[in-house]
Design a protein around this motif. Structure first.
Motif, PDB file in Angstrom:
ATOM      1  N   LEU A  27      78.766  18.272  36.327  1.00 43.68           N
ATOM      2  CA  LEU A  27      79.937  18.250  35.458  1.00 43.68           C
ATOM      3  C   LEU A  27      80.017  16.906  34.732  1.00 43.68           C
ATOM      4  O   LEU A  27      80.036  15.846  35.358  1.00 43.68           O
ATOM      5  N   GLN A  29      82.361  16.483  31.822  1.00 39.94           N
ATOM      6  CA  GLN A  29      83.769  16.293  31.490  1.00 39.94           C
ATOM      7  C   GLN A  29      84.485  17.630  31.391  1.00 39.94           C
ATOM      8  O   GLN A  29      83.856  18.672  31.131  1.00 39.94           O
ATOM      9  N   SER A  30      85.775  17.588  31.630  1.00 42.50           N
ATOM     10  CA  SER A  30      86.619  18.753  31.408  1.00 42.50           C
ATOM     11  C   SER A  30      87.161  18.683  29.988  1.00 42.50           C
ATOM     12  O   SER A  30      87.396  17.584  29.455  1.00 42.50           O
ATOM     13  N   GLN A  37      84.675  23.246  30.235  1.00 40.29           N
ATOM     14  CA  GLN A  37      83.965  22.071  30.727  1.00 40.29           C
ATOM     15  C   GLN A  37      82.605  21.924  30.059  1.00 40.29           C
ATOM     16  O   GLN A  37      82.058  22.887  29.513  1.00 40.29           O
ATOM     17  N   CYS A  39      78.808  20.532  30.946  1.00 41.29           N
ATOM     18  CA  CYS A  39      77.951  20.218  32.094  1.00 41.29           C
ATOM     19  C   CYS A  39      76.533  19.909  31.625  1.00 41.29           C
ATOM     20  O   CYS A  39      76.080  20.441  30.603  1.00 41.29           O
ATOM     21  N   LYS A  78      78.202  24.019  27.228  1.00 40.01           N
ATOM     22  CA  LYS A  78      79.603  23.912  26.826  1.00 40.01           C
ATOM     23  C   LYS A  78      80.246  25.264  27.103  1.00 40.01           C
ATOM     24  O   LYS A  78      79.925  26.265  26.451  1.00 40.01           O
TER      25      LYS A  78
END
Length: 459
Positions: A27, A29-30, A37, A39, A78
């Motif tokens: 991960l 970022q959210s 998110q 990844c 994404k």
């Protein structure tokens, strides 16, 4: 598949038809408000006998033509798993549409770009509607950091080499699409969010990119603008919101000039291109030397003038000492040599890339209008970056009566006074820069006011 699939489930389904298998997920970022998110995934060839015959059950997939890795390789996933679209929530709707615009860009437009204008290449994508009206959107893109390891940081100031590289990328991107923009079907363009989504669950999967690139234009920021009109203590309340011509403010007039139209003629249509829509340091990577740059995050790409991308770049990411000769800055500031040199670098390459001419005086008029429009957004939403420079420049621009007359004239021609379009005084249109009304007829055809004034100097 569940309504909120995990990254592993989505990636496995997308990779199976390509003979690839997921090895790991990291991960990065959210996304905004928990909408999904980003990844980094590591994949390896799938040696199982059935791998080549595997099929996806998660919706449509698209192949990019990327070669299958022989060893482990990293990609970027994404994954968008948002809540249900709400017809009256502009911010929510804007985001939902933006993710689908971005997917269209990577799957249909990015492959057309030459190697000199690098962007991420996609490996696979999906867009699956669910019974409850939500949509899961996913893309697998190549990992840009393998070739461009230096990431721009949030609200960071670039160095001189990076600034020049960013300008060269933007001039190439804008120039490439400027020469091809007429090929886009305007009926397929995505309108402002609350116009586009008329009921719960509607989306832009059958459309292309934004009619108006970016997310700061006035039509989609009316609530923030309304707050500015009521803030009588703010410096920019009067200059930006008071009526300048009839019932229209300078903000209304500038927006009418800069905004692309879905149908009909516009005074800036001959200069329209595709813009990135969110140009800032955190949306690109560079090589270690900083001499090459690659932009990403194309959620707000759409029609517009290239200078609208530059307005944000100059304010938010360009060092102040590249724009001005000395500090402290005066309250009002005309264009300085540093700003002019950066603009000339962009302007020269833009014309070369597009094979089109862009009169310098017209270009500067567009640039100054873009600065005023960008200040209107910052004044009503929040200031950051080279704000002292931006405010000083706009104070100077707003005192330029020739610029203001040209904006009023162009706004009239853009149809802001549609009910009075047959009553427009040609003297107003040209800002009083000519004496013989026959000059209009000698120039011929519908005119951009800045273009007309430029041509009249040569009559």
């Amino acid at each position: 598949m569940p309504l909120a699939p995990s990254p592993s489930e989505v990636v496995s389904a997308l990779l199976a038809p390509k003979g690839l298998r997921l090895q790991s997920v990291e991960l990065l970022q959210s996304l905004w408000a928990g909408y999904g998110q980003i990844c980094r995934i590591t994949v390896i060839p799938d040696a199982s006998p059935s791998s080549s015959a595997s099929t996806s059950k998660t919706g449509s997939t698209s192949n990019s033509g990327l070669s299958t890795p022989q060893d482990s390789q990293t990609y970027i996933l994404k994954l968008i798993t948002p809540p249900l679209t709400k017809a009256d929530d502009e911010g929510h709707t804007r985001k939902i549409l933006s993710y689908q615009v971005e997917q269209y860009f990577y799957t249909h437009l990015a492959p057309q770009l030459p190697p000199s204008i690098p962007v991420a290449k996609y490996l696979a994508s999906m867009n699956e509607a669910h019974p409850n009206g939500t949509v899961t959107t996913a893309m697998v893109l190549n990992d840009l950091k393998q070739d461009y390891p230096v990431a721009g940081e949030k609200r960071d100031v670039l160095n001189r080499t990076q600034v020049h590289a960013a300008l060269d990328w933007l001039s190439g991107f804008h120039g490439f699409w400027w020469a091809r923009i007429k090929e886009l079907d305007r009926r397929s363009l995505v309108r402002p969010p609350l116009e586009e989504v008329t009921h719960d669950g509607e989306d832009a999967r059958n459309k292309t990119v934004w009619l108006n690139g970016g997310y700061t234009y006035l039509a989609t920021r009316r609530s923030e603008y309304a707050n500015l009109t009521k803030d009588y203590d703010a410096e920019w309340n009067e200059p930006l919101t008071d009526w300048e011509a009839d019932e229209f403010s300078i903000s209304d007039l500038v927006a009418a000039v800069l905004s692309p139209k879905q149908t009909g003629w516009s005074p800036t249509q001959d200069y329209m291109t595709l813009i990135h829509g969110d140009v800032k340091s955190e949306n690109f990577f560079t090589t270690k030397s900083g001499e090459e740059v690659v932009f990403y995050d194309f959620q707000y790409t759409g029609l517009g003038l290239g200078v609208c991308d530059l307005a944000k770049l100059f304010t938010c990411s360009v060092p102040l000492n590249m724009l001005v000769d000395k500090t402290p800055l005066p309250r009002e500031l005309a264009m300085q040599d540093g700003e002019k040199k950066l603009l000339e670098r962009y302007w020269t390459r833009l014309q070369k890339e597009a094979g089109k001419d862009y009169d310098w005086h017209i270009f500067v008029g567009h640039w100054e209008s873009a600065l005023v429009d960008w200040l209107r957004f910052q004044a009503s939403w929040g200031f950051w970056g080279n704000t002292e420079w931006l405010e000083a420049r706009v104070r100077s621009i707003l005192k330029d009566e020739k610029w203001k007359d040209a904006v009023v004239g162009n706004a009239k021609m853009a149809g802001l006074w549609s009910e009075k379009k047959d009553e427009v005084d040609p003297m107003i249109l040209l800002g009083g820069t000519y004496e013989d009304p026959d000059d209009l007829r000698r120039l011929g055809g519908p005119l951009n006011i800045m273009e007309a004034n430029s041509q009249l100097r040569d009559l």
